[in-house]
Design an enzyme around this catalytic site. Sequence first.
Site, PDB file in Angstrom:
ATOM      1  N   ASN A  50       0.735  -1.214  -0.174  1.00 14.91           N
ATOM      2  CA  ASN A  50      -0.188   0.114   0.024  1.00 14.91           C
ATOM      3  C   ASN A  50       0.971   1.141   0.105  1.00 14.91           C
ATOM      4  OD1 ASN A  50      -2.550  -1.198   0.202  1.00 14.91           O
ATOM      5  ND2 ASN A  50      -2.880  -1.020   2.309  1.00 14.91           N
ATOM      6  N   ALA A  83      -1.444   2.480  10.598  1.00 11.59           N
ATOM      7  CA  ALA A  83      -0.918   1.727   9.277  1.00 11.59           C
ATOM      8  C   ALA A  83      -1.834   1.655   8.167  1.00 11.59           C
ATOM      9  CB  ALA A  83      -0.505   0.102   9.867  1.00 11.59           C
ATOM     10  N   ASP A 138      -5.295  -4.929   2.578  1.00 14.56           N
ATOM     11  CA  ASP A 138      -6.725  -5.604   2.927  1.00 14.56           C
ATOM     12  C   ASP A 138      -6.448  -7.375   2.350  1.00 14.56           C
ATOM     13  OD1 ASP A 138      -7.838  -3.467   4.046  1.00 14.56           O
ATOM     14  OD2 ASP A 138      -8.751  -2.821   2.051  1.00 14.56           O
ATOM     15  N   LYS A 165      10.693 -18.284  -6.861  1.00 14.22           N
ATOM     16  CA  LYS A 165      10.349 -17.217  -7.684  1.00 14.22           C
ATOM     17  C   LYS A 165       9.629 -17.596  -9.065  1.00 14.22           C
ATOM     18  CE  LYS A 165      12.588 -13.635 -10.461  1.00 14.22           C
ATOM     19  NZ  LYS A 165      13.717 -13.307 -11.095  1.00 14.22           N
ATOM     20  N   ASP A 186      -8.626  -7.753  10.035  1.00 10.38           N
ATOM     21  CA  ASP A 186      -8.560  -6.364  10.325  1.00 10.38           C
ATOM     22  C   ASP A 186      -8.033  -6.100  11.791  1.00 10.38           C
ATOM     23  OD1 ASP A 186      -9.528  -3.699  11.113  1.00 10.38           O
ATOM     24  OD2 ASP A 186     -10.437  -3.754   9.272  1.00 10.38           O
ATOM     25  N   ILE A 187      -7.042  -5.547  11.977  1.00 10.52           N
ATOM     26  CA  ILE A 187      -6.149  -5.503  13.213  1.00 10.52           C
ATOM     27  C   ILE A 187      -6.887  -4.771  14.114  1.00 10.52           C
ATOM     28  CG2 ILE A 187      -4.246  -5.082  14.298  1.00 10.52           C
ATOM     29  CD1 ILE A 187      -2.745  -5.498  11.747  1.00 10.52           C
ATOM     30  N   PHE A 201      -7.704   5.213  11.375  1.00 12.85           N
ATOM     31  CA  PHE A 201      -7.559   6.144  10.454  1.00 12.85           C
ATOM     32  C   PHE A 201      -8.406   5.901   9.500  1.00 12.85           C
ATOM     33  CE2 PHE A 201      -4.241   9.620  10.952  1.00 12.85           C
ATOM     34  CZ  PHE A 201      -3.874   9.439  12.232  1.00 12.85           C
ATOM     35  N   LYS A 239     -16.658   3.555   9.080  1.00 14.10           N
ATOM     36  CA  LYS A 239     -15.808   2.839   9.640  1.00 14.10           C
ATOM     37  C   LYS A 239     -15.770   2.985  11.259  1.00 14.10           C
ATOM     38  CE  LYS A 239     -12.767   2.882   5.767  1.00 14.10           C
ATOM     39  NZ  LYS A 239     -11.764   3.411   5.135  1.00 14.10           N
ATOM     40  N   LYS A 273     -16.418  -0.817  13.021  1.00  9.04           N
ATOM     41  CA  LYS A 273     -15.056  -1.245  13.445  1.00  9.04           C
ATOM     42  C   LYS A 273     -15.085  -0.997  14.906  1.00  9.04           C
ATOM     43  CE  LYS A 273     -12.095  -1.131   9.365  1.00  9.04           C
ATOM     44  NZ  LYS A 273     -10.776  -1.090   8.913  1.00  9.04           N
TER      45      LYS A 273
HETATM   46  N1  CTP Z   1      -6.766  -1.583   9.160  1.00  7.30           N
HETATM   47  C1  CTP Z   1      -6.302  -2.441  10.310  1.00  7.30           C
HETATM   48  N2  CTP Z   1      -6.166  -3.849   9.610  1.00  7.30           N
HETATM   49  C2  CTP Z   1      -6.709  -3.960   8.342  1.00  7.30           C
HETATM   50  C3  CTP Z   1      -7.012  -2.883   7.470  1.00  7.30           C
HETATM   51  C4  CTP Z   1      -7.263  -1.789   8.076  1.00  7.30           C
HETATM   52  O1  CTP Z   1      -5.831  -2.237  11.521  1.00  7.30           O
HETATM   53  N3  CTP Z   1      -6.327  -5.226   7.886  1.00  7.30           N
HETATM   54  C5  CTP Z   1      -7.069  -0.203   9.944  1.00  7.30           C
HETATM   55  C6  CTP Z   1      -6.157   0.692   9.478  1.00  7.30           C
HETATM   56  O2  CTP Z   1      -4.840   1.065  10.144  1.00  7.30           O
HETATM   57  C7  CTP Z   1      -6.991   2.180   9.714  1.00  7.30           C
HETATM   58  C8  CTP Z   1      -8.368   1.613   9.633  1.00  7.30           C
HETATM   59  O3  CTP Z   1      -8.454   0.191   9.886  1.00  7.30           O
HETATM   60  O4  CTP Z   1      -7.004   2.636  11.036  1.00  7.30           O
HETATM   61  C9  CTP Z   1      -9.200   1.930   8.484  1.00  7.30           C
HETATM   62  O5  CTP Z   1      -8.175   1.386   7.350  1.00  7.30           O
HETATM   63  P1  CTP Z   1      -8.875   1.600   5.785  1.00  7.30           P
HETATM   64  O6  CTP Z   1      -7.775   0.811   4.883  1.00  7.30           O
HETATM   65  O7  CTP Z   1      -9.058   2.981   5.527  1.00  7.30           O
HETATM   66  O8  CTP Z   1     -10.117   0.690   5.810  1.00  7.30           O
HETATM   67  P2  CTP Z   1     -10.546  -0.533   5.371  1.00  7.30           P
HETATM   68  O9  CTP Z   1     -11.398  -1.537   6.549  1.00  7.30           O
HETATM   69  O10 CTP Z   1      -9.515  -1.398   4.883  1.00  7.30           O
HETATM   70  O11 CTP Z   1     -11.806  -0.170   4.287  1.00  7.30           O
HETATM   71  P3  CTP Z   1     -11.534   0.289   2.736  1.00  7.30           P
HETATM   72  O12 CTP Z   1      -9.933   0.001   2.294  1.00  7.30           O
HETATM   73  O13 CTP Z   1     -12.519  -0.794   1.840  1.00  7.30           O
HETATM   74  O14 CTP Z   1     -11.671   1.644   2.439  1.00  7.30           O
END
Ligand code: CTP
Length: 399
Positions: free
Chosen positions: A211, A275, A279, A289, A305-306, A324, A338, A342
């Site tokens: 990312n 972070a 996803d 490789k 999703d942490i 974030f 979110k 969450k």
């Molecule tokens: N986050 C996390 N673990 C993941 C994905 C996201 O802890 N596997 C946390 C990010 O650190 C951030 C928040 O979730 O604080 C939102 O992340 P974001 O990527 O914007 O949201 P997603 O839930 O992945 O949704 P989308 O990408 O569809 O917008």
Amino acid sequence: MENLKDKRILLIICGGISAYKSLELIRIFKKNNCKIRTILTKSSKEFITPLSVASLSQGKVYDDLFDVENETEMDHITLSRWADIILINPTTANTISKLAKGTSEDLASTVVLASNKPIFLVPAMNVRMWEHPSTKENLKILKRYSYKIIGPETGQMACGEYGEGRVTEPLKVAEKIDEYFSNLKKNRRLKALVTAGPTNEYIDPVRFISNKSSGKQGYEIAKSLYKNGYQTTLISGPTNLEIDENINLIKVETAEEMFNETQRNLPVDVAIFSAAVGDFKIKKRLGVKIKKQDELVLKLEKNIDILDYVSKHNSMRPRLVIGFAAETNDIEKNSLDKLNKKNCDWIIANDVSKKEIGFSSDQNEVTIYYKDNKKEKLTKKNKSLISDEIINRVNNFIN
Ligand code: CTP
């Protein structure tokens, strides 16, 4: 003001009509059992005498007659290391300008430049000087360096004019310093965890999906937490950034590693998830490789999703969970979604479609969405200042 007891304050007095008020400040500090050392700038001696400062502070008074080239008893480095904080009271427009430029032309500016301690400024000057764009620019620089500014107040000035620029009264300055030490003491017992940077999801041993994220905002948040006394753990994906060795830095690469380390470091009081976690991960990561071919189909599966895991944890949910949201469109709607989905306490959202903020930029502009439907915009500024503003709010919530 019990938090002042035994604190070592290096007081720098600049030349200005309000310099005499620093004598009252010394009296208050002494009454509260502080240890004081004082530096008088050359012009301050036009307003107060070294003898009166030495008598009141019962400590050594340094000035430019103190030979920086031939320091035996205490050099400028030791002097700045001795202190818990450096307080410049009053701070003139000239000193603000010198500090912003980083000059080291006298003992006071040399000590400040050599310092690794919190620095408090108590500005005092004529309203026009205070409002002058160059003073404003210099203050912006100093705030970026994390200098803390107390005042100034609005009122009648010594010159007869009225406006903002009056020095803050000694009792109020002492209370602010006491509040700083009080927060530090409370926060030392608290643990904070921050995730930052991107994650790498490996396809084979040499290729990965990642990312876009510099990690700057997360690193600045960890720094602000540490500065505010928190025992701070930073779990970081791959970045080029460095951090103070007092922060517990755990380097990871994949989302899975970030998740494992997060779990290992619970429980905490505050958790901030900045972070840009991948996803998806590759469903079947290859051990060798992949050779060049006309077409390659990769199967991805969802990463855990942490943030979601931590904020829905039954027994180890931190008291404050902040997520974030980096968005390009429908920022408010996506952020609120979110926040609710969450189970966060706050979501900090930024618009990553704007080039001058976010991602690799040193600047950011964010909106904090709170659980109680309130929101608050932090206008565009350096990421370190955004972090300080966020952590001020964390302090208010947690204490
Ligand atoms: N986050 C996390 N673990 C993941 C994905 C996201 O802890 N596997 C946390 C990010 O650190 C951030 C928040 O979730 O604080 C939102 O992340 P974001 O990527 O914007 O949201 P997603 O839930 O992945 O949704 P989308 O990408 O569809 O917008």
